[in-house]
Design a protein around this motif. Structure first.
Motif, PDB file in Angstrom:
ATOM      1  N   GLU A 145      30.904  26.113  69.996  1.00 21.29           N
ATOM      2  CA  GLU A 145      31.971  25.813  69.518  1.00 21.29           C
ATOM      3  C   GLU A 145      32.694  24.458  69.842  1.00 21.29           C
ATOM      4  O   GLU A 145      33.172  24.694  71.140  1.00 21.29           O
ATOM      5  N   ALA A 146      32.861  23.548  69.041  1.00 15.26           N
ATOM      6  CA  ALA A 146      33.998  22.528  69.494  1.00 15.26           C
ATOM      7  C   ALA A 146      35.338  22.647  68.933  1.00 15.26           C
ATOM      8  O   ALA A 146      35.529  23.832  68.575  1.00 15.26           O
ATOM      9  N   GLY A 147      36.054  21.742  68.611  1.00 11.47           N
ATOM     10  CA  GLY A 147      37.214  22.155  68.261  1.00 11.47           C
ATOM     11  C   GLY A 147      37.485  22.824  66.784  1.00 11.47           C
ATOM     12  O   GLY A 147      36.510  22.389  66.021  1.00 11.47           O
ATOM     13  N   PHE A 148      38.365  23.339  66.512  1.00 15.78           N
ATOM     14  CA  PHE A 148      38.867  23.952  65.121  1.00 15.78           C
ATOM     15  C   PHE A 148      37.659  24.744  64.785  1.00 15.78           C
ATOM     16  O   PHE A 148      37.293  25.062  63.488  1.00 15.78           O
ATOM     17  N   ARG A 149      36.678  25.572  65.731  1.00 14.32           N
ATOM     18  CA  ARG A 149      35.904  26.476  65.509  1.00 14.32           C
ATOM     19  C   ARG A 149      34.713  26.007  64.487  1.00 14.32           C
ATOM     20  O   ARG A 149      33.948  26.711  64.107  1.00 14.32           O
ATOM     21  N   ARG A 150      34.371  24.637  64.766  1.00 14.81           N
ATOM     22  CA  ARG A 150      33.252  24.216  64.033  1.00 14.81           C
ATOM     23  C   ARG A 150      32.056  24.138  65.390  1.00 14.81           C
ATOM     24  O   ARG A 150      32.440  23.904  66.234  1.00 14.81           O
ATOM     25  N   ALA A 175      22.464  24.580  73.872  1.00 14.05           N
ATOM     26  CA  ALA A 175      23.996  24.189  74.361  1.00 14.05           C
ATOM     27  C   ALA A 175      24.031  22.737  74.916  1.00 14.05           C
ATOM     28  O   ALA A 175      23.019  22.691  75.776  1.00 14.05           O
ATOM     29  N   CYS A 176      24.951  21.945  74.556  1.00  9.69           N
ATOM     30  CA  CYS A 176      25.056  20.630  75.556  1.00  9.69           C
ATOM     31  C   CYS A 176      25.700  21.018  76.786  1.00  9.69           C
ATOM     32  O   CYS A 176      26.029  21.979  77.116  1.00  9.69           O
ATOM     33  N   ALA A 177      25.607  19.906  77.528  1.00 11.17           N
ATOM     34  CA  ALA A 177      25.840  20.264  79.035  1.00 11.17           C
ATOM     35  C   ALA A 177      27.418  20.541  79.248  1.00 11.17           C
ATOM     36  O   ALA A 177      27.869  21.238  79.992  1.00 11.17           O
ATOM     37  N   ARG A 178      28.162  19.825  78.499  1.00 16.32           N
ATOM     38  CA  ARG A 178      29.727  19.958  78.252  1.00 16.32           C
ATOM     39  C   ARG A 178      29.942  21.575  77.923  1.00 16.32           C
ATOM     40  O   ARG A 178      30.696  22.115  78.640  1.00 16.32           O
ATOM     41  N   CYS A 179      29.455  21.784  77.009  1.00  9.08           N
ATOM     42  CA  CYS A 179      29.728  23.277  76.377  1.00  9.08           C
ATOM     43  C   CYS A 179      29.410  24.275  77.385  1.00  9.08           C
ATOM     44  O   CYS A 179      29.816  25.267  77.483  1.00  9.08           O
ATOM     45  N   ASN A 180      28.103  24.145  77.774  1.00  5.96           N
ATOM     46  CA  ASN A 180      27.557  25.039  78.811  1.00  5.96           C
ATOM     47  C   ASN A 180      28.325  25.130  80.024  1.00  5.96           C
ATOM     48  O   ASN A 180      28.788  26.176  80.491  1.00  5.96           O
ATOM     49  N   ALA A 205      30.058  31.585  83.273  1.00 10.22           N
ATOM     50  CA  ALA A 205      29.710  33.062  83.123  1.00 10.22           C
ATOM     51  C   ALA A 205      30.570  33.687  82.211  1.00 10.22           C
ATOM     52  O   ALA A 205      30.772  35.227  82.742  1.00 10.22           O
ATOM     53  N   ARG A 206      31.631  33.215  81.505  1.00 11.62           N
ATOM     54  CA  ARG A 206      32.794  34.096  80.690  1.00 11.62           C
ATOM     55  C   ARG A 206      31.680  34.911  79.595  1.00 11.62           C
ATOM     56  O   ARG A 206      30.856  34.237  78.844  1.00 11.62           O
ATOM     57  N   ILE A 207      32.282  35.864  79.165  1.00 13.49           N
ATOM     58  CA  ILE A 207      31.610  36.534  78.121  1.00 13.49           C
ATOM     59  C   ILE A 207      32.330  36.137  76.701  1.00 13.49           C
ATOM     60  O   ILE A 207      33.662  36.306  76.605  1.00 13.49           O
ATOM     61  N   PRO A 208      31.671  35.439  75.807  1.00 20.25           N
ATOM     62  CA  PRO A 208      32.289  35.223  74.691  1.00 20.25           C
ATOM     63  C   PRO A 208      32.865  36.372  73.876  1.00 20.25           C
ATOM     64  O   PRO A 208      32.356  37.488  73.794  1.00 20.25           O
ATOM     65  N   SER A 209      34.195  35.939  73.083  1.00 27.77           N
ATOM     66  CA  SER A 209      34.451  37.135  72.194  1.00 27.77           C
ATOM     67  C   SER A 209      33.744  37.558  71.052  1.00 27.77           C
ATOM     68  O   SER A 209      32.765  36.710  70.720  1.00 27.77           O
ATOM     69  N   PRO A 210      34.119  38.731  70.358  1.00 27.75           N
ATOM     70  CA  PRO A 210      33.202  39.175  69.349  1.00 27.75           C
ATOM     71  C   PRO A 210      33.360  38.078  68.214  1.00 27.75           C
ATOM     72  O   PRO A 210      32.286  37.783  67.480  1.00 27.75           O
ATOM     73  N   GLY A 211      34.412  37.510  68.276  1.00 24.57           N
ATOM     74  CA  GLY A 211      34.745  36.296  67.139  1.00 24.57           C
ATOM     75  C   GLY A 211      33.644  35.223  67.220  1.00 24.57           C
ATOM     76  O   GLY A 211      33.130  34.466  66.227  1.00 24.57           O
ATOM     77  N   GLN A 212      33.646  34.638  68.668  1.00 23.05           N
ATOM     78  CA  GLN A 212      32.914  33.748  68.441  1.00 23.05           C
ATOM     79  C   GLN A 212      31.236  34.118  68.267  1.00 23.05           C
ATOM     80  O   GLN A 212      30.462  33.260  67.851  1.00 23.05           O
ATOM     81  N   GLN A 213      30.925  35.377  68.675  1.00 20.51           N
ATOM     82  CA  GLN A 213      29.660  35.767  68.376  1.00 20.51           C
ATOM     83  C   GLN A 213      29.340  35.660  66.758  1.00 20.51           C
ATOM     84  O   GLN A 213      28.366  35.240  66.190  1.00 20.51           O
ATOM     85  N   GLU A 214      30.428  36.220  66.096  1.00 26.86           N
ATOM     86  CA  GLU A 214      30.392  36.336  64.787  1.00 26.86           C
ATOM     87  C   GLU A 214      30.312  34.930  63.843  1.00 26.86           C
ATOM     88  O   GLU A 214      29.749  34.582  63.228  1.00 26.86           O
ATOM     89  N   ARG A 215      30.918  33.935  64.462  1.00 26.68           N
ATOM     90  CA  ARG A 215      31.035  32.788  63.922  1.00 26.68           C
ATOM     91  C   ARG A 215      29.665  31.920  64.334  1.00 26.68           C
ATOM     92  O   ARG A 215      29.027  31.280  63.386  1.00 26.68           O
ATOM     93  N   ILE A 216      29.139  31.995  65.365  1.00 31.13           N
ATOM     94  CA  ILE A 216      27.708  31.542  65.651  1.00 31.13           C
ATOM     95  C   ILE A 216      26.690  32.079  64.706  1.00 31.13           C
ATOM     96  O   ILE A 216      25.707  31.303  64.041  1.00 31.13           O
TER      97      ILE A 216
END
Length: 89
Positions: A11-16, A45-50, A55-66
């Motif tokens: 995700e970049a800004g605004f959940r896009r 993933a791009c280097a910046r997002c990676n 090593a953080r666990i993404p939120s359930p919301g992030q998982q759902e949006r992907i």
């Protein structure tokens, strides 16, 4: 990488979806936290997002949006699910 069309799936800004080229294969559910090394747990993933995710666990919301975004670019027979943990021993 091919199934993500060579673009970052994070995700970049605004959940896009990030629009940068994918340079890394990331364990969506971190390997260090029990994430499996499987296609289901792979995220392009791009280097910046990676680096930002680390090593953080993404939120359930992030998982759902992907998973929701993947429906737009995955083949109809392809699984859109993301994240998989190794079985406990």
């Amino acid at each position: 990488m091919a199934r993500a069309a060579g673009l970052c799936e994070m995700e970049a800004g605004f959940r896009r979806r990030c629009s940068r080229p994918a340079e890394h294969g990331d364990h969506f559910y971190p390997w260090s936290k029990g994430g499996s090394t499987s296609l289901q747990n792979f995220v392009a993933a791009c280097a910046r997002c990676n680096r930002a995710k680390g090593a953080r666990i993404p939120s359930p919301g992030q998982q759902e949006r992907i998973e929701r975004r993947r429906r737009d670019y995955f083949m109809p027979e392809g699984s859109v699910s993301v994240g998989e943990r190794q079985p406990l021993r």
